[in-house]
Design an enzyme around this catalytic site. Sequence first.
Site, mmCIF file in Angstrom:
data_model
loop_
_atom_site.group_PDB
_atom_site.id
_atom_site.type_symbol
_atom_site.label_atom_id
_atom_site.label_comp_id
_atom_site.label_asym_id
_atom_site.label_seq_id
_atom_site.Cartn_x
_atom_site.Cartn_y
_atom_site.Cartn_z
ATOM 1 N N ASN A 103 -10.259 17.530 29.284
ATOM 2 C CA ASN A 103 -11.487 16.995 28.833
ATOM 3 C C ASN A 103 -12.745 17.692 29.240
ATOM 4 O OD1 ASN A 103 -9.653 15.023 28.092
ATOM 5 N ND2 ASN A 103 -10.098 13.576 29.593
ATOM 6 N N ASP A 105 -15.964 16.135 29.328
ATOM 7 C CA ASP A 105 -16.939 15.024 29.450
ATOM 8 C C ASP A 105 -17.416 14.968 30.745
ATOM 9 O OD1 ASP A 105 -14.264 12.636 28.825
ATOM 10 O OD2 ASP A 105 -14.748 13.512 30.583
ATOM 11 N N HIS A 120 -10.733 23.221 29.706
ATOM 12 C CA HIS A 120 -11.031 23.485 28.577
ATOM 13 C C HIS A 120 -12.634 23.559 28.670
ATOM 14 C CE1 HIS A 120 -7.169 21.941 26.311
ATOM 15 N NE2 HIS A 120 -7.063 23.229 26.889
ATOM 16 N N CYS A 150 -30.382 31.430 21.541
ATOM 17 C CA CYS A 150 -30.664 31.732 22.856
ATOM 18 C C CYS A 150 -32.110 32.042 23.279
ATOM 19 C CB CYS A 150 -29.629 33.054 22.949
ATOM 20 S SG CYS A 150 -30.042 34.001 24.787
ATOM 21 N N THR A 191 -2.459 12.425 27.553
ATOM 22 C CA THR A 191 -2.405 13.478 26.723
ATOM 23 C C THR A 191 -1.268 13.585 25.765
ATOM 24 O OG1 THR A 191 -2.459 16.069 26.767
ATOM 25 C CG2 THR A 191 -1.313 15.037 28.556
ATOM 26 N N ASN A 216 0.873 6.817 29.337
ATOM 27 C CA ASN A 216 0.555 6.933 28.012
ATOM 28 C C ASN A 216 0.802 5.776 27.209
ATOM 29 O OD1 ASN A 216 0.214 8.063 25.293
ATOM 30 N ND2 ASN A 216 0.229 10.215 26.204
ATOM 31 N N GLU A 218 2.031 6.160 24.289
ATOM 32 C CA GLU A 218 3.283 6.146 23.379
ATOM 33 C C GLU A 218 3.941 7.455 23.943
ATOM 34 O OE1 GLU A 218 1.294 6.663 19.594
ATOM 35 O OE2 GLU A 218 0.882 8.787 20.094
ATOM 36 N N ALA A 235 -4.201 3.607 30.405
ATOM 37 C CA ALA A 235 -4.424 4.273 31.715
ATOM 38 C C ALA A 235 -5.134 3.291 32.766
ATOM 39 C CB ALA A 235 -5.366 5.398 31.553
#
Length: 256
Positions: A103, A105, A120, A150, A191, A216, A218, A235
Amino acid sequence: MKRAYELAAETMVAAAGKVAVLTGAGISVASGIPDFRSSQGLWARYDPMEYAEISSFKRNPEKVWAMLEEMLAVVEQAHCNRAHEYLAELEKKGVLRTVITQNIDGLHQAAGSCDVIEFHGTTRNLVCLRCGWRWPGFRLSELQKLPPKCHKCDAIMKPEVVFFGEQIPQTALIKASEAAESSKVMLVIGTSANVYPAADMPALTKRSGGRVIEINLEPTPLSTSVADQTIFGPAAVVLAGIESACDKLLTGRRLI
Ligand code: APR
């Protein structure tokens, strides 16, 4: 379900201090940030190859920045939820060691987790595509126009996140792989385990003799191949059960 939480807690407390976590977008859904691949996910509305792939971004930055503006506005308003907080509490109790998150965030850090690897990247900063100048901690409200330029060379800037077609930051990849290989347990939360090399982290723990516990809503490709235990549920609900079972086991025990 209580027995499932107790089983997970027994596994984690027995490996206390050598437990890593891999999180995905599912852990932040309760914070109001849509995931990517569920029916209400971001990729249900935007084609990732047009909006999250680096050559598409370079070809049409204005188009991608229209999606980025929507996503960044949601992330800027988001707050960590109980799932993030439970992980931070388990780190403080000496059960968890490293959070490897896909994530972008920043909610694990906002919840108090200290050892976080942003696999990431992060939406917190902007980076120049040409000279690499970084604008740490920018806010959308500070951007006069989009795409942002920039301040050094006037080239287009992008959030410091990893687009498809870009390399995972070397430090993050090495640290995450080392954490996965040296952990006795990996908790995998929210995930779809579709994107590599992040989705390979649980297999690294497994190959090093560790156990994998998946949380999860699923099944995922991990559920039948890598996971030793899969607990289905939101979660925050599952982590509440596991944390309470860990507390019962930890009563009177000092781990750190
Ligand atoms: N609790 C637990 N799991 C949840 C919850 C929840 N409340 N809500 C959703 N999930 C699960 C979904 O069932 C799904 O398996 O979270 C998963 C989210 O999967 P994706 O949307 O594919 O997100 P993620 O796995 O993080 O994607 C990986 O893909 O597009 C790239 O860079 C992006 O980091 C992202 C990567």
